[in-house]
Design a protein around this motif. Structure first.
Motif, PDB file in Angstrom:
ATOM      1  N   THR A   1      -5.669  -3.141   7.376  1.00 21.81           N
ATOM      2  CA  THR A   1      -4.294  -2.304   6.862  1.00 21.81           C
ATOM      3  C   THR A   1      -3.570  -2.719   5.688  1.00 21.81           C
TER       4      THR A   1
ATOM      5  N   VAL B   1      -5.318  -1.921   2.558  1.00 17.11           N
ATOM      6  CA  VAL B   1      -4.902  -0.362   2.119  1.00 17.11           C
ATOM      7  C   VAL B   1      -3.536  -0.500   1.647  1.00 17.11           C
TER       8      VAL B   1
ATOM      9  N   PRO C   1      -2.473   3.981   7.030  1.00 21.59           N
ATOM     10  CA  PRO C   1      -2.921   2.724   7.434  1.00 21.59           C
ATOM     11  C   PRO C   1      -2.174   2.052   8.638  1.00 21.59           C
TER      12      PRO C   1
ATOM     13  N   GLN D   1      -8.126   5.327   3.063  1.00 24.73           N
ATOM     14  CA  GLN D   1      -7.753   5.418   4.344  1.00 24.73           C
ATOM     15  C   GLN D   1      -6.215   5.962   4.460  1.00 24.73           C
TER      16      GLN D   1
END
Length: 882
Positions: A615, A618, A548, A545
């Motif tokens: 978040t 990640v 983030p 990802q």
């Protein structure tokens, strides 16, 4: 010197020191210089007597000066008390006037035939009167504080001087100045006591009036609250109240009377008498207030001008072609700053009660509402201009002129409506007729607009979509229904419903406009849009990802924007503050079912927690893998296992917190996990098996991230080992999602588990007439010359078979697994070129057919030739057939 004389000298020095300290203290507080006694005035006194008399003389002088100062203060207080007593009549008249005004407004409120416009004006007058009363109460409070402070100082001085009198009376009788000191001290005490009495009278006077005006303030506040509730209820009743049809009232001649009354009111406004200030407003104070008002307004507009220029620079940096919504948002904000700043300044600037009745500030509410209307029209115009440059849809470009004409008409009719409704009447027939005229014009414009839309709809770029045909009919029907609903309510006497309907539509359009633009801004700020616009970035950089924090901020802002729209739409249709309070209370209301407590806001909080956990996971994986474990000697698979297991732990904590926010307690969690355990035994056993297999893979590391595996003949690279499945990316850029249980229970070829080197075989077919030794030497030279062919293990060449049409050689080379396809291609290319130069012929499969001549075949051929000569058409194989 004996001890007795030494003790007398020390006592004398000690007494002199005490007198000197007392003298310094008196000089510090009263600022009186010491005048030494002259020896010529008292020639017969001893030195010790003169030293003890000097301080008392200075003390007497200071007391007399203090007496003069206190007498002056007493005279000032006496004058203040006289003025306060003389203003008793004035304050009484003002108090009575306020009471009469409150009574009149209470009677107006009790009357049932008072219109809303009169009640609104009376409410404003009450606000002005409340300002007057608050100003008087503020003056009373400041005077009370001033006199209480003075009274406290006076009491301290009085106690100090009483102690001084007692100290003087306690001195030995042989000191000569006792009576001279006592006289001013006693006079000073009498003055201070009289001063204390005056101060007490002044405090009582202002306290009395403060209490009376505080009672007035409470009465006027209660009356204002009643006015607010009554005006609100009257407006709500007026919405659903049915009056006579405006057509009937016009036929009865009511419009003529309203026009005459409107003409008289306009003449009053245009006369010079209307623009005179009230008599109780002094021109000097009013001029200073206006100058201050304009000064601060110019300062605000100057600051907004600087901010506008800065936003202009930002707008130039945002390319309209790539970031249309950002560019449009900055343009809207830039174009609206002056207007929004003026509206906010005019609304929140504190205006003194006396000045609120002047014509300049009486027109303020009208001016603010016209500015608000202009701001809404301006927003839509800027949006339409932006869309004109952004799209080349011929249908939109054809309808753009009509939309601009509609906005101009809305501003014109709205300005007249605001002026008439705020300055003359709120529900008179004149205003109703003006609304009806505007609605009829709107109906005509809508009919023509929808006709143009229907005729030219197929020229739009949206016509290629299947849903557009049905949407075209829906738009036409909805447009006519919306306008006809308002007109129908107006002509049937429900003017309040018509006003609410069109106002609600206008506010809804503005809310949806800003929602559309803000959603577009968030879309352009999202990670996927950024990657799409970043042509220089490859897809491999975004396997995890990316960004983030940006991803989290965009999602949180989207959630907040959805909630804001849900709250704004009811407000656009007239919902009050109580609706918001009730909605917030309903969202936080707890529904208890056993140990389970549920509330709607808990779901929102849980969603935000999950976004934050995502978040953080990640970020944690990125920091742990690229910073903490980057320089360690661990294998990549071990690093990946540690990273993912720690992320799973973080997700576990987040899920528990989320369940707590939803309302699931610890006991409920145990029940939930028990139910999950039963579910794992039945419907979820495959998922649970994959989960356990994933944990086994992470700890056993038989399959690691980055390994090259072969699954049923398909090669690929392991990219992710998740809780349920493993992601393998093939060389064709396809993603294989394989359950983890398949890696544990089935045979999987891992080409790079222990050693990234692999052996590859390149088979070459050579003709039989080739030199075998030359072929082997050539193949070995090609292998050694390539830089990516490993020297250890040693390359080898074998003659594997003597085929039917060629000799089969096998070149075996060792390569790194990351380059084996490229190296094999290059080696084959080198073999082809080298064999061509060396004259070695690469054989290919072939078969030679030899036809042998026999007597029967010759006879058959002679017969065929004779037949051809006799009848070419019947010949079995003629020239034509060939």
């Amino acid at each position: 010197m004996n001890l007795k004389n030494l003790a007398d000298i020390r006592s004398f020095h000690f007494l002199a020191a005490r007198i000197a300290v007392m003298l310094c203290i008196i000089l510090f507080f009263w600022g009186a210089p010491a005048y030494p006694w002259s020896e010529a005035e008292h020639p017969s006194e001893k030195p010790a007597a003169r030293r003890s008399a000097d301080p008392y003389e200075a003390l007497e002088q200071s007391f007399r000066r203090a007496l003069i100062v206190e007498q002056e203060k007493l005279a000032y207080l006496s004058a203040r008390l006289s003025r306060a007593e003389s203003r008793m009549v004035e304050l009484g008249e003002a108090y009575a006037g306020h009471q009469v005004m409150i009574s009149n407004h209470a009677g107006m409120l009790a009357a049932t035939d008072t219109d809303v416009q009169s009640l609104t004006r009376a409410q404003k007058r009450l606000a002005v009167e409340q300002g007057y009363i608050e100003d008087r109460i503020s003056l009373f409070s400041s005077s009370i504080r001033e006199f209480e402070n003075r009274k406290g100082d006076t009491e301290e001085q009085l106690s100090f001087y009483i102690r001084q009198i007692e100290n003087v009376k306690a001195q030995p009788p042989n000191i000569p100045l006792n009576q001279k000191i006592l006289d001013p001290l006693e006079s000073l005490v009498e003055v201070l006591r009289e001063k204390e009495e005056k101060l007490a009278l002044l405090i009582d006077h202002y306290t009395y009036w403060q209490e009376r005006f505080l009672a007035l303030e409470n009465d006027i506040k209660r009356l204002s609250a009643r006015y607010e509730s009554v005006v609100y209820e009257r407006e709500r009743e007026r919405i659903l109240q049915q009056d006579a049809s405006p057509m009937v009232r016009i036929a009865q001649g009511a419009l003529r009377a309203d026009l005459d009354r409107f003409s008289e009111d306009m003449r009053e406004i245009l006369s010079t008498r209307f623009w005179y200030k009230p008599e109780d407003v002094r021109w000097d104070a009013y001029a200073i207030f206006l100058a201050t008002f304009l000064f601060f307004f110019l300062i605000l507009q100057s600051l907004l001008h600087l901010l506008t220029r800065y936003l202009g620079v930002l707008k130039m940096q945002e390319f309209e072609k790539h970031y249309f919504y950002r560019h449009l948002f900055l343009k809207l904000v830039q174009r609206s700053l002056y207007i929004v700043g003026a509206i906010a300044f005019f609304h929140f600037y504190p205006v003194r009660p006396a000045f609120q009745l002047t014509p300049f500030f009486v027109l303020f509410p009208v001016f603010i509402r016209i500015l608000v209307l202009f701001l809404g029209v301006h927003w839509i115009l800027v949006f339409l201009r932006g869309m004109r440059h952004h799209t080349d849809d011929p249908l939109f470009l054809r309808l753009l002129t009509m939309l601009r004409a509609l906005l101009a008409g809305i501003f014109f009719f709205g300005t007249v409506y605001i002026f008439v409704s705020r300055m003359f009447c709120a529900d008179c027939l004149l205003l109703t007729s003006w609304r009806l005229l505007g609605q009829l014009l709107l109906l005509g414009w809508t009919a023509y607009f929808l006709k143009v839309f229907y005729v030219h709809a197929f020229g739009s770029v949206l016509a290629r979509y299947k849903w557009f045909e049905n949407a075209r009919i829906v738009v036409i029907v909805t447009g006519l229904a919306v306008v006809m609903a308002g007109i129908l309510a107006e002509v049937t006497g429900y003017g309040g419903v018509a006003v609410l309907w069109f106002h609600g539509l206008w506010r809804t359009i503005l809310v949806l406009l800003w929602g559309f633009i803000l959603f577009g801004v968030l879309k352009e700020s999202d990670v996927s849009f950024f990657i799409e616009k970043s042509d220089d970035l490859s897809g491999d950089e975004f396997e995890e990802q990316p960004y983030p924090v940006r991803w989290l901020i965009v999602r949180v802002l989207r959630l907040a924007l959805v909630i804001l729209l849900l709250f704004s739409l009811p407000l656009a249709w007239g919902a009050g503050r109580t609706f918001l309070i009730d909605l917030f209370y309903a969202a936080n209301f707890r529904v208890t079912i056993g140990d389970f407590e549920f509330r709607a806001m808990g779901v929102v909080y849980a969603a935000m927690v999950l976004l934050i956990i995502h978040t953080l996971s990640v970020l944690w994986k990125s920091v742990l893998k690229s910073r903490i474990l980057y320089e360690s000697d661990m294998e990549e698979g071990v690093k990946d296992s540690i990273t993912r297991i720690s992320a799973y732990g973080l997700w576990g904590v987040g899920i528990i917190v989320t369940m707590q926010m939803i309302g699931i307690s610890g006991t409920s969690l145990a029940v939930v996990f028990g139910a999950v355990g039963i579910g794992l035994g039945f419907g979820l056993q495959n998922i649970f098996k994959d989960f356990i297999s994933g944990i086994i893979l992470m700890f056993e590391r038989s399959i690691q991230v980055g390994d090259v595996v072969e699954i049923e003949g398909t090669w690929g690279t392991v990219k992710e080992i998740n809780a349920r499945a493993t992601y393998v990316k093939t060389y064709d850029n396809a993603d294989l999602i394989i359950p983890n249980a398949d890696f544990v229970s089935r045979t999987v070829i891992n080409w790079s588990l222990r050693d990234p080197r692999i052996r590859r075989r390149i088979q070459v077919r050579v003709a039989y007439d080739s030199d075998i030794r030359l072929v082997k030497e050539t193949l070995m030279n090609i292998a050694f010359k390539h830089p990516r062919v490993l020297r250890r293990p040693y390359p080898e060449v074998y003659l594997m078979d003597l085929g039917e049409s060629a000799m089969l050689f096998d070149l075996r080379i060792w390569l790194h697994i990351d380059y084996f396809i490229t190296v094999e291609t290059e080696v084959r290319d080198d073999i082809t070129s080298q064999f061509r130069e060396m004259g070695i012929r690469i054989a290919f499969p072939q078969q030679d057919i030899h036809i042998k001549e026999t007597p029967a075949s010759s006879v058959f051929s002679d017969a065929n030739s004779l037949a051809d000569e006799a009848d070419p058409e019947t010949a079995p194989f003629s020239e034509k057939d060939t």
